[in-house]
Design an enzyme around this catalytic site. Structure first.
Site, PDB file in Angstrom:
ATOM      1  N   SER A 124      -8.302  -3.921  10.951  1.00 27.24           N
ATOM      2  CA  SER A 124      -8.549  -4.787  12.108  1.00 27.24           C
ATOM      3  C   SER A 124      -8.281  -6.273  11.876  1.00 27.24           C
ATOM      4  CB  SER A 124      -9.972  -4.625  12.660  1.00 27.24           C
ATOM      5  OG  SER A 124     -10.105  -3.419  13.357  1.00 27.24           O
ATOM      6  N   ASN A 152      -3.409   2.821  15.448  1.00 27.56           N
ATOM      7  CA  ASN A 152      -3.857   2.599  16.817  1.00 27.56           C
ATOM      8  C   ASN A 152      -4.373   3.930  17.365  1.00 27.56           C
ATOM      9  OD1 ASN A 152      -1.613   4.134  17.835  1.00 27.56           O
ATOM     10  ND2 ASN A 152      -0.330   2.307  17.623  1.00 27.56           N
ATOM     11  N   ILE A 210       0.821  -1.219   0.000  1.00 24.65           N
ATOM     12  CA  ILE A 210       0.000   0.000   0.000  1.00 24.65           C
ATOM     13  C   ILE A 210       0.855   1.270   0.000  1.00 24.65           C
ATOM     14  CG2 ILE A 210      -0.330   0.222   2.504  1.00 24.65           C
ATOM     15  CD1 ILE A 210      -3.346   0.857   1.809  1.00 24.65           C
ATOM     16  N   GLY A 267      -5.362  -7.774  11.265  1.00 25.90           N
ATOM     17  CA  GLY A 267      -4.050  -8.238  11.716  1.00 25.90           C
ATOM     18  C   GLY A 267      -4.085  -8.557  13.200  1.00 25.90           C
ATOM     19  N   VAL A 268      -3.287  -7.837  13.966  1.00 24.37           N
ATOM     20  CA  VAL A 268      -3.168  -8.104  15.401  1.00 24.37           C
ATOM     21  C   VAL A 268      -4.473  -7.841  16.160  1.00 24.37           C
ATOM     22  CG1 VAL A 268      -0.679  -7.743  15.477  1.00 24.37           C
ATOM     23  CG2 VAL A 268      -2.211  -5.826  15.917  1.00 24.37           C
ATOM     24  N   TYR A 269      -5.403  -7.088  15.568  1.00 20.53           N
ATOM     25  CA  TYR A 269      -6.672  -6.836  16.247  1.00 20.53           C
ATOM     26  C   TYR A 269      -7.631  -8.017  16.141  1.00 20.53           C
ATOM     27  CZ  TYR A 269      -5.546  -1.905  17.146  1.00 20.53           C
ATOM     28  OH  TYR A 269      -4.987  -0.739  17.598  1.00 20.53           O
ATOM     29  N   GLY A 275       2.799  -3.582  11.660  1.00 22.91           N
ATOM     30  CA  GLY A 275       2.020  -3.872  10.465  1.00 22.91           C
ATOM     31  C   GLY A 275       1.959  -2.705   9.490  1.00 22.91           C
ATOM     32  N   VAL A 276       0.767  -2.489   8.927  1.00 28.16           N
ATOM     33  CA  VAL A 276       0.546  -1.415   7.958  1.00 28.16           C
ATOM     34  C   VAL A 276       0.888  -0.059   8.579  1.00 28.16           C
ATOM     35  CG1 VAL A 276      -1.246  -0.189   6.649  1.00 28.16           C
ATOM     36  CG2 VAL A 276      -1.174  -2.677   6.630  1.00 28.16           C
ATOM     37  N   ASP A 277       0.490   0.144   9.822  1.00 30.16           N
ATOM     38  CA  ASP A 277       0.733   1.410  10.510  1.00 30.16           C
ATOM     39  C   ASP A 277       2.225   1.742  10.533  1.00 30.16           C
ATOM     40  OD1 ASP A 277       0.279   3.708  12.066  1.00 30.16           O
ATOM     41  OD2 ASP A 277      -0.052   2.586  13.918  1.00 30.16           O
TER      42      ASP A 277
END
Length: 168
Positions: free
Chosen positions: A116, A23, A10, A118-120, A31-33
C-alpha cells in the site's frame, strides 16, 4: 527469527514465497504487481483468473510459475483515505493473512514488499510500523524466515526505524 531487510528486486530474491501487492482483480497492474506478473509469465494470469479476485486485507496463494519461488501470495492493501476508514486494520490483515497462508502451505521463507505504500498512498512510516508489528506477532505463532524487500530508500529507512523501535 528476526525480520531481515533486503535491498533488491523482489522478483529476483530466492525464498519459498513472495508477496504480491495486488489489486482486487488479481489480474496484474503497475509497480510490484506488474513486475511479478511479468516475471512469473502468462500462467500466473491464467490461475489468477480462476480466483475471483480478492478482498482488501485478505490474501490468496498461487503457484510461482516462471519465478524461482514455489508460491506467490497475493494480498490487496488498503488505499489511504486519511486513516479514518479502517486502513490500519486492513493493512495489518494483509500481513496476518499472508503469514497464515505461509503456515498453511508449509512455506518456510517469505518476502514482503511495502504493501500500500506506492500508488495506494499509505504513509510509509505508519505502514512500516504496522508491517513489523503484525509480522512479529505472527512469528510467535509460525517462526519462519521473513524478508522485507525494497529498492526504495524511504521504505528501507522506515522499515529500519520500525525494526529498531520494535527491538527495544
Amino acid at each position: 527469527m528476526p525480520i531481515e531487510l533486503v535491498e533488491t528486486d523482489i522478483t529476483k530474491f530466492s525464498v519459498d514465497a513472495i508477496v504480491n501487492a495486488a489489486n482486487n482483480s488479481l489480474l496484474g497492474g503497475g509497480g510490484v504487481d506488474g513486475a511479478i506478473h511479468r516475471a512469473a509469465g502468462p500462467e500466473l494470469l491464467e490461475e489468477c483468473r480462476t480466483l475471483g479476485g480478492c478482498e482488501t486485507g485478505a490474501a490468496k496463494i498461487t503457484g510461482g510459475y516462471r519465478l524461482q519461488e514455489k508460491a506467490i501470495i497475493h494480498t490487496v492493501g488498503p488505499v489511504w483515505y486519511g486513516g479514518d476508514n479502517n486502513e490500519a486494520e486492513l493493512l495489518a490483515g494483509c500481513y496476518r493473512h499472508c503469514m497464515q497462508l505461509a503456515n498453511e502451505n508449509n512455506i518456510s521463507s517469505i518476502a514482503f514488499p511495502a504493501i500500500s505504500c506506492g500508488v495506494y498512498g499509505y504513509p510509509i512510516q505508519a505502514a512500516a510500523n504496522i508491517s513489523v508489528a503484525t509480522i512479529n506477532e505472527q512469528l510467535s505463532i509460525n517462526p519462519i524466515d521473513v524478508f522485507l524487500v525494497s529498492f526504495n530508500t524511504d521504505v528501507f529507512a522506515a522499515w529500519r526505524q520500525a525494526l529498531d523501535h520494535h527491538e527495544r
